[in-house]
Design a protein around this motif. Structure first.
Motif, mmCIF file in Angstrom:
data_model
loop_
_atom_site.group_PDB
_atom_site.id
_atom_site.type_symbol
_atom_site.label_atom_id
_atom_site.label_comp_id
_atom_site.label_asym_id
_atom_site.label_seq_id
_atom_site.Cartn_x
_atom_site.Cartn_y
_atom_site.Cartn_z
ATOM 1 N N UNK A 43 7.153 3.406 -2.574
ATOM 2 C CA UNK A 43 8.258 4.215 -1.818
ATOM 3 C C UNK A 43 8.200 4.312 -0.597
ATOM 4 N N UNK A 44 7.035 4.922 -0.336
ATOM 5 C CA UNK A 44 7.102 5.609 1.330
ATOM 6 C C UNK A 44 7.021 4.344 2.358
ATOM 7 N N UNK A 45 6.418 3.203 1.970
ATOM 8 C CA UNK A 45 6.419 2.018 2.611
ATOM 9 C C UNK A 45 7.658 1.240 2.678
ATOM 10 N N UNK A 46 8.069 0.800 1.497
ATOM 11 C CA UNK A 46 9.090 -0.027 1.221
ATOM 12 C C UNK A 46 10.350 0.554 0.938
ATOM 13 N N UNK A 47 10.684 1.749 1.090
ATOM 14 C CA UNK A 47 11.738 2.483 0.575
ATOM 15 C C UNK A 47 12.154 1.913 -0.763
ATOM 16 N N UNK A 48 13.309 1.440 -1.302
ATOM 17 C CA UNK A 48 13.921 1.132 -2.384
ATOM 18 C C UNK A 48 14.128 -0.413 -2.275
ATOM 19 N N UNK A 49 13.438 -1.198 -1.284
ATOM 20 C CA UNK A 49 13.613 -2.492 -1.111
ATOM 21 C C UNK A 49 12.507 -3.454 -1.558
ATOM 22 N N UNK A 54 8.389 -2.904 -11.619
ATOM 23 C CA UNK A 54 7.327 -2.138 -12.136
ATOM 24 C C UNK A 54 6.546 -1.190 -11.228
ATOM 25 N N UNK A 55 6.622 -1.499 -9.758
ATOM 26 C CA UNK A 55 5.649 -0.912 -8.931
ATOM 27 C C UNK A 55 6.196 0.394 -8.738
ATOM 28 N N UNK A 56 7.444 0.796 -9.004
ATOM 29 C CA UNK A 56 8.110 2.084 -8.875
ATOM 30 C C UNK A 56 7.946 2.950 -10.161
ATOM 31 N N UNK A 57 7.412 2.224 -11.041
ATOM 32 C CA UNK A 57 7.196 3.290 -12.466
ATOM 33 C C UNK A 57 5.741 3.494 -12.738
#
Length: 351
Positions: A43-49, A54-57
């Motif tokens: 999230x810090x590097x890509x934001x929501x893009x 799965x990488x956000x979970x």
């Protein structure tokens, strides 16, 4: 049941934190307690893009590592905060190929040796222990950091996916802007000589690629297809990308391509994988070029045998954006741009 992408985003927005720079960093295999830190780093590097949910979970990241579907290497501070990441994970139909990727360093921890340490840990001894035929990697082409690392560890460029990823967040300090192209690279650990059928427009470049990488192939003529097309589709909706993986090009290849595009409208990019071991692939290439598909590169041993990558874009690519480090990558880029000009004819849209 997994949390939705939106639920994970809400948690990440609420828990994003500043990590004190200058701390010592340990590099090691993923531990279950790293799950939240990995998601926060994405999230810090890509934001929501980032296009994969799965990488956000944190729970799905933990589950993937536990199931050996993912081998992540983490750079963590003494307090357990994740400031760097790299990984091996399945990416190809051939289970003997794993992808190395996800190399990310928190901006405040760049400039030192962390990227090199993570890059060295990922391809270390694990690929040989797992009996892999190759390790695959994709370097973003809006900067050359990852290309420097892959070149150092013996990866060679084989394909270039133009504008395959969304642009970075507006406040990102990485890259040069615009949609991000991906350089497909492999570190070959073995070979499987077999017969391939080279499409005439790409024969010279493919022969040169085989020779430069010491791959032994028997070259045979193509043949007219006799049966219907067989294959599968996949999509990365957040990246506006869809892929058609053809296992047997058939008499109806043009209809198959039309149906594929109709099933995935509004995309920025459509990718086509064709089996070079199949004698009907040269015929399929002619049909694909007539629909605006142009050269993307070679994927050796991708299905156990070699695959040809073709690509189509909804709008003309910005050829000034990709940053390419090696002469081989620049030569590949020139071949792709030349074929784009021949296929699309310099128009503003290939759709």
């Amino acid at each position: 049941m997994h949390k939705s992408r939106q639920e994970n985003m809400e948690w990440l927005r609420a828990n994003l934190r500043t990590i004190e720079p200058g701390q010592g960093v340990e590099v090691g295999l993923f531990r279950p307690e790293d799950g939240e830190g990995v998601a926060l780093l994405y999230y810090a590097i890509y934001g929501e893009n980032f296009p994969l949910d799965y990488v956000y979970d944190p729970d799905r990241v933990r589950a993937a590592n536990a199931a050996k579907d993912l081998y992540q290497y983490v750079g963590r501070t003494p307090g357990g905060e994740v400031v760097g990441l790299s990984a091996l994970f399945p990416a190809a139909p051939n289970p003997a190929i794993l992808e190395t990727g996800g190399l990310m360093i928190l901006p405040s921890y760049r400039g030192g040796m962390l990227a090199m340490r993570l890059g060295k840990a990922t391809p270390g001894t694990l690929p040989e222990e797992l009996g892999l035929a190759a390790v695959f990697g994709q370097s973003v082409c809006d900067h050359v950091l990852s290309q420097k690392l892959t070149r150092h560890f013996g990866y060679r460029p084989f394909g270039l996916e133009l504008e395959a990823m969304p642009e970075r967040p507006e406040d990102s300090t990485d890259g040069v802007g615009g949609r991000i192209s991906l350089l497909d690279e492999l570190r070959l650990l073995g070979d499987c000589p077999h017969t391939v059928h080279l499409p005439p427009p790409y024969a010279d470049h493919l022969r040169a690629t085989y020779a430069a990488n010491g791959l032994q192939r028997h070259f045979a003529d193509g043949a007219t297809p006799q049966t219907p097309t067989e294959g599968t589709r996949s999509a990365m909706d957040h990246a506006a990308l869809a892929k058609l993986h053809v296992t047997a090009p058939g008499t109806d290849i043009d209809d198959a391509l039309a149906a594929f595009e109709a099933a995935h409208p509004g995309r920025h990019a459509w990718h086509l994988h064709l089996p070079l071991a199949h004698p009907a692939t040269p015929h399929a290439v002619e049909a694909a070029r007539a629909r605006g598909y142009f050269y993307g590169g070679l994927l050796p041993l991708w299905t156990g045998t070699d695959v040809l990558l073709m690509q189509k874009l909804a709008t003309a690519p910005d050829f000034s954006l990709p940053r390419l480090l090696s002469e081989e990558a620049q030569a590949l880029f020139s071949a792709i741009r030349s074929d784009y000009d021949k296929v699309v004819g310099g128009t503003e849209s290939a759709a």
